[in-house]
Design a protein around this motif. Structure first.
Motif, PDB file in Angstrom:
ATOM      1  N   UNK A  79       0.848  -1.188   0.000  1.00 43.53           N
ATOM      2  CA  UNK A  79       0.000   0.000   0.000  1.00 43.53           C
ATOM      3  C   UNK A  79       0.884   1.239   0.000  1.00 43.53           C
ATOM      4  N   UNK A  80       0.388   2.350  -0.553  1.00 42.39           N
ATOM      5  CA  UNK A  80       1.205   3.567  -0.614  1.00 42.39           C
ATOM      6  C   UNK A  80       1.260   4.275   0.730  1.00 42.39           C
ATOM      7  N   UNK A  81       2.336   5.026   0.921  1.00 41.29           N
ATOM      8  CA  UNK A  81       2.496   5.864   2.111  1.00 41.29           C
ATOM      9  C   UNK A  81       2.608   7.313   1.641  1.00 41.29           C
ATOM     10  N   UNK A  82       1.677   8.175   2.018  1.00 39.42           N
ATOM     11  CA  UNK A  82       1.758   9.579   1.581  1.00 39.42           C
ATOM     12  C   UNK A  82       3.007  10.256   2.136  1.00 39.42           C
ATOM     13  N   UNK A  83       3.759  10.924   1.256  1.00 41.31           N
ATOM     14  CA  UNK A  83       4.972  11.627   1.683  1.00 41.31           C
ATOM     15  C   UNK A  83       5.038  13.056   1.156  1.00 41.31           C
ATOM     16  N   UNK A  84       4.201  13.382   0.177  1.00 32.86           N
ATOM     17  CA  UNK A  84       4.275  14.705  -0.435  1.00 32.86           C
ATOM     18  C   UNK A  84       5.352  14.828  -1.489  1.00 32.86           C
ATOM     19  N   UNK A  85       6.058  13.722  -1.775  1.00 27.72           N
ATOM     20  CA  UNK A  85       7.121  13.743  -2.783  1.00 27.72           C
ATOM     21  C   UNK A  85       6.511  13.678  -4.182  1.00 27.72           C
ATOM     22  N   UNK A  86       6.944  14.598  -5.045  1.00 24.95           N
ATOM     23  CA  UNK A  86       6.520  14.601  -6.445  1.00 24.95           C
ATOM     24  C   UNK A  86       7.765  14.810  -7.301  1.00 24.95           C
ATOM     25  N   UNK A  87       8.154  13.774  -8.031  1.00 28.98           N
ATOM     26  CA  UNK A  87       9.328  13.856  -8.895  1.00 28.98           C
ATOM     27  C   UNK A  87       8.852  13.782 -10.343  1.00 28.98           C
ATOM     28  N   UNK A  88       8.910  14.895 -11.030  1.00 24.37           N
ATOM     29  CA  UNK A  88       8.504  14.941 -12.430  1.00 24.37           C
ATOM     30  C   UNK A  88       9.212  16.106 -13.101  1.00 24.37           C
ATOM     31  N   UNK A  89       9.136  16.134 -14.420  1.00 19.38           N
ATOM     32  CA  UNK A  89       9.757  17.230 -15.148  1.00 19.38           C
ATOM     33  C   UNK A  89      11.270  17.211 -15.054  1.00 19.38           C
ATOM     34  N   UNK A  90      11.861  18.359 -14.793  1.00 19.54           N
ATOM     35  CA  UNK A  90      13.314  18.525 -14.838  1.00 19.54           C
ATOM     36  C   UNK A  90      14.089  17.570 -13.935  1.00 19.54           C
ATOM     37  N   UNK A  91      13.661  17.316 -12.695  1.00 22.00           N
ATOM     38  CA  UNK A  91      14.469  16.445 -11.827  1.00 22.00           C
ATOM     39  C   UNK A  91      14.271  14.950 -12.061  1.00 22.00           C
ATOM     40  N   UNK A  92      13.373  14.561 -12.969  1.00 24.27           N
ATOM     41  CA  UNK A  92      13.057  13.144 -13.137  1.00 24.27           C
ATOM     42  C   UNK A  92      14.274  12.335 -13.570  1.00 24.27           C
ATOM     43  N   UNK A  93      15.031  12.836 -14.552  1.00 22.62           N
ATOM     44  CA  UNK A  93      16.183  12.094 -15.055  1.00 22.62           C
ATOM     45  C   UNK A  93      17.251  11.965 -13.979  1.00 22.62           C
ATOM     46  N   UNK A  94      17.485  13.054 -13.236  1.00 20.00           N
ATOM     47  CA  UNK A  94      18.504  13.022 -12.190  1.00 20.00           C
ATOM     48  C   UNK A  94      18.141  12.021 -11.098  1.00 20.00           C
ATOM     49  N   UNK A  95      16.874  11.986 -10.708  1.00 20.95           N
ATOM     50  CA  UNK A  95      16.453  11.056  -9.654  1.00 20.95           C
ATOM     51  C   UNK A  95      16.426   9.616 -10.163  1.00 20.95           C
ATOM     52  N   UNK A  96      16.166   9.435 -11.458  1.00 26.80           N
ATOM     53  CA  UNK A  96      16.257   8.097 -12.039  1.00 26.80           C
ATOM     54  C   UNK A  96      17.701   7.605 -11.996  1.00 26.80           C
ATOM     55  N   UNK A  97      18.645   8.514 -12.261  1.00 25.64           N
ATOM     56  CA  UNK A  97      20.067   8.169 -12.116  1.00 25.64           C
ATOM     57  C   UNK A  97      20.372   7.715 -10.691  1.00 25.64           C
TER      58      UNK A  97
END
Length: 249
Positions: A79-97
């Motif tokens: 089940x998901x745990x709410x954290x408020x984290x949203x990774x999209x757009x510009x930081x997506x590639x860096x966080x995928x790394x």
């Protein structure tokens, strides 16, 4: 590992389809490390599958129940745990790394247990940098993200016991006006034609990331050390078909 009746916190580092409605996942599970498992009912057009698939995404903290004693486990419930984290757009590639870096690291090493919490805080800081209401000027957001990447790499090396000292070379303090080379596994050493200027190494040691050239020098040395630890190039194609390291990060 035996069955875990209690829920454990985890992040998805990698997933791929398996049979008609399942997925094979590599999970980073708090206090357990890397766990490879099958999760059923996450593919298809049913409402349940669509919902479960939405939960099973990178950077989404989940709580899982794990079953099985073999190398390939089964996720019994999650089940998901709410954290408020949203990774999209510009930081997506860096966080995928970062996720790929973790996947390759966890295959060989076990970071100190507190590093799981550090990863959580890293994702929150990246989210905060790119919030629409952030006080950080748009032109400075990418630079702040790159600083976070360098700090993450440093802390990861420390957590697995392969950190090095930016402020010393062969047990001697770094000198401002000297140049240095870098040997993975050994650290810095005096070298007249070295790529690393003493002033920059001192700035990095003191966390003075605004110093011109500091981020570039840190990137080069950290890449050398990480490649030595992992036994692979950070620019090589990964198992996910992406490059391990963003060129501008």
């Amino acid at each position: 590992m035996n069955d875990i009746d209690d829920f454990a916190q985890a992040y998805v580092l990698h997933r791929r389809p398996f049979r008609e409605t399942s997925a094979l996942v590599a999970l980073w599970v708090e206090n357990l490390g890397l766990v490879r498992a099958v999760i059923k009912g996450v593919a298809g057009q049913s409402k349940s599958a669509i919902l479960r698939n939405a939960w099973l995404q990178p950077f989404q903290l989940i709580r899982v129940q794990i079953r099985g004693t073999r190398d390939l486990k089964t996720i019994y419930k999650f089940e998901p745990v709410p954290t408020g984290v949203v990774i999209k757009g510009e930081p997506l590639f860096a966080c995928t790394y970062i996720n790929e870096l973790l996947l390759f690291t966890l295959n060989k090493h076990e970071p100190e247990l507190h590093f799981f919490s550090y990863y959580q805080e890293f994702l929150k800081r990246i989210t905060d940098i790119f919030r629409p209401d952030t006080e950080i000027e748009p032109a400075l957001r990418q630079k702040q993200m790159i600083i976070e990447l360098r700090c993450f790499e440093q802390y990861l090396l420390e957590a697995i016991g392969y950190s090095f000292d930016w402020g010393s070379a062969r047990d001697e303090n770094i000198e401002v006006n000297m140049a240095y080379g870098f040997e993975p596994g050994e650290g810095f050493f005096p070298q007249a034609s070295g790529l690393y200027q003493g002033a920059l190494l001192i700035a990095i040691a003191q966390g003075q990331w605004q110093t011109k050239g500091a981020l570039g020098a840190a990137r080069a040395a950290l890449r050398q050390q990480l490649e030595w630890v992992l036994g692979r190039s950070l620019h090589a194609p990964s198992s996910q078909g992406k490059l391990m390291r963003p060129e501008n990060g």
